[in-house]
Design an enzyme around this catalytic site. Sequence first.
Site, PDB file in Angstrom:
ATOM      1  N   TRP A  68       8.261 -17.727 -23.741  1.00  0.00           N
ATOM      2  CA  TRP A  68       9.472 -17.208 -24.384  1.00  0.00           C
ATOM      3  C   TRP A  68       9.211 -16.852 -25.838  1.00  0.00           C
ATOM      4  O   TRP A  68       9.692 -15.828 -26.337  1.00  0.00           O
ATOM      5  CB  TRP A  68      10.632 -18.192 -24.260  1.00  0.00           C
ATOM      6  CG  TRP A  68      11.147 -18.234 -22.850  1.00  0.00           C
ATOM      7  CD1 TRP A  68      11.074 -19.275 -21.978  1.00  0.00           C
ATOM      8  CD2 TRP A  68      11.756 -17.148 -22.121  1.00  0.00           C
ATOM      9  NE1 TRP A  68      11.606 -18.915 -20.765  1.00  0.00           N
ATOM     10  CE2 TRP A  68      12.037 -17.634 -20.824  1.00  0.00           C
ATOM     11  CE3 TRP A  68      12.093 -15.845 -22.440  1.00  0.00           C
ATOM     12  CZ2 TRP A  68      12.642 -16.821 -19.844  1.00  0.00           C
ATOM     13  CZ3 TRP A  68      12.692 -15.042 -21.464  1.00  0.00           C
ATOM     14  CH2 TRP A  68      12.960 -15.535 -20.191  1.00  0.00           C
ATOM     15  N   ASP A 100      14.347 -20.998 -31.608  1.00  0.00           N
ATOM     16  CA  ASP A 100      14.967 -20.814 -30.296  1.00  0.00           C
ATOM     17  C   ASP A 100      15.030 -22.196 -29.638  1.00  0.00           C
ATOM     18  O   ASP A 100      14.012 -22.749 -29.246  1.00  0.00           O
ATOM     19  CB  ASP A 100      14.101 -19.846 -29.473  1.00  0.00           C
ATOM     20  CG  ASP A 100      14.598 -19.681 -28.038  1.00  0.00           C
ATOM     21  OD1 ASP A 100      15.613 -20.314 -27.679  1.00  0.00           O
ATOM     22  OD2 ASP A 100      13.959 -18.923 -27.277  1.00  0.00           O
ATOM     23  N   LYS A 154      21.665 -23.814 -20.105  1.00  0.00           N
ATOM     24  CA  LYS A 154      20.849 -24.985 -19.767  1.00  0.00           C
ATOM     25  C   LYS A 154      21.617 -26.268 -20.088  1.00  0.00           C
ATOM     26  O   LYS A 154      21.915 -27.048 -19.211  1.00  0.00           O
ATOM     27  CB  LYS A 154      19.513 -24.948 -20.495  1.00  0.00           C
ATOM     28  CG  LYS A 154      18.606 -23.842 -19.934  1.00  0.00           C
ATOM     29  CD  LYS A 154      17.998 -23.035 -21.002  1.00  0.00           C
ATOM     30  CE  LYS A 154      17.355 -21.739 -20.612  1.00  0.00           C
ATOM     31  NZ  LYS A 154      16.866 -21.528 -19.285  1.00  0.00           N
TER      32      LYS A 154
HETATM   33  N1  PMP Z   1      14.376 -18.644 -24.713  1.00  0.00           N
HETATM   34  C1  PMP Z   1      14.144 -19.662 -23.869  1.00  0.00           C
HETATM   35  C2  PMP Z   1      13.458 -20.889 -24.396  1.00  0.00           C
HETATM   36  C3  PMP Z   1      14.546 -19.572 -22.531  1.00  0.00           C
HETATM   37  O1  PMP Z   1      14.302 -20.598 -21.706  1.00  0.00           O
HETATM   38  C4  PMP Z   1      15.194 -18.406 -22.075  1.00  0.00           C
HETATM   39  C5  PMP Z   1      15.691 -18.243 -20.649  1.00  0.00           C
HETATM   40  N2  PMP Z   1      15.280 -19.114 -19.742  1.00  0.00           N
HETATM   41  C6  PMP Z   1      15.375 -17.367 -22.980  1.00  0.00           C
HETATM   42  C7  PMP Z   1      14.979 -17.521 -24.295  1.00  0.00           C
HETATM   43  C8  PMP Z   1      16.009 -16.066 -22.551  1.00  0.00           C
HETATM   44  O2  PMP Z   1      17.367 -16.240 -22.354  1.00  0.00           O
HETATM   45  P1  PMP Z   1      18.260 -15.181 -21.585  1.00  0.00           P
HETATM   46  O3  PMP Z   1      17.754 -15.075 -20.189  1.00  0.00           O
HETATM   47  O4  PMP Z   1      19.634 -15.745 -21.686  1.00  0.00           O
HETATM   48  O5  PMP Z   1      18.138 -13.877 -22.329  1.00  0.00           O
END
Ligand code: PMP
Length: 376
Positions: free
Chosen positions: A109, A182, A206
Amino acid sequence: MNQNTNHQDRVFNFSAGPSVLPVSVLEQVSREMLCLPGAGVSILELGHRTPPFKKILSDTVSRLRAILNVPAEYDIFFVQGGGRLIFSVMPMNFCLPGTVGEYLVTGSWGDCAYQEALRSGQGRLVWSGQESGYSTVPSRDQWTSGRDAAYLHCTSNETIEGVQFPTDVDSLLENAPPLVCDMSSDFLSRPVDVSRYAMIYACIQKNLGPAGATVVIAKREFLERASEKVPGYCRLLNHAEGDLMYNTPPTFCIYVANLVLRWLEETFGDLATIEQFNELKSGLVYEALLRRPELFRLHAHEVCRSKMNVTFRLPTPELEKRFLQESEANGLAFLAGHRSVGGMRASLYNAMPIAGAEALAKFITKWVASPLAAGG
Ligand code: PMP
């Protein structure tokens, strides 16, 4: 702290997100679905500028401010577009001419966030765990920052690889640029010193609610760096101003987040207590895995093993398939790893009851591998 469900059909949900929600919250949502008390209509039908919804929004923000001890000079607001929207808008908001966003990449991510900054030529990689397959986090002496850095972006918990900074990331902060984190997959799972960050964000599917909203906590002075030329929705300051409703907010998500925050307060009281609860649950699962090292291989190094996403592998894809089939048949659902890496991943977010972690630990301990795994 009895969170067991009465609903026979519910399984233990180890999904990485959208993920398990407290049963009491789901029950309240279903009780109030036809008519939200005091509103005369359901939350799905309620206008966002009505007094009942405005009350839900301001109460949600107040509860977040209280439980995270957010200083007054920080704004809290919700946007749509997920974590990925924030990846995209970071450079356009904060990289003024001649500056770049720095990225400390500890997993997939974080890499996505970095790739977004590269699109506009405003990203710089200061550290990456890619070579080790994203199994570790750096110490402060492993990276350096440039004078032209507008911010340093990191990911407190990498959901796919199960790699988490062992504590709140303060050790990174000596002489670091404004820190942007994040926290999508460990938000509200442990205490955090918000004052050390310029901005924290988390998609809420989450630890806080259903998919559809991202919470942002940012220092006002940091948000004000964005020029007025940034397109309206993408300019984060716009969402922080006035009544926090630059556009129609994700009303249902915010309503559920409000109930989850109330549940968190009533069940655990504070984040130090929820942290202990999360340590207990992940401890049970890691211990069970470590007892059978001939079978289970943990992905993350010991120091940064995630308390939220436990990632592990078996010796062969055939055994992994069997493990997944048999765990599912035993009411342990969604244990497959992310499609990009395979293997197994047990997500143990706040709302996972202790009984879920115990059931998984018991299953792991008893699981009988085929002769193949035993070397036969
Ligand atoms: N950052 C992290 C740490 C994630 O786990 C996720 C999604 N699992 C995201 C960003 C992306 O989020 P989204 O799918 O809501 O755009």
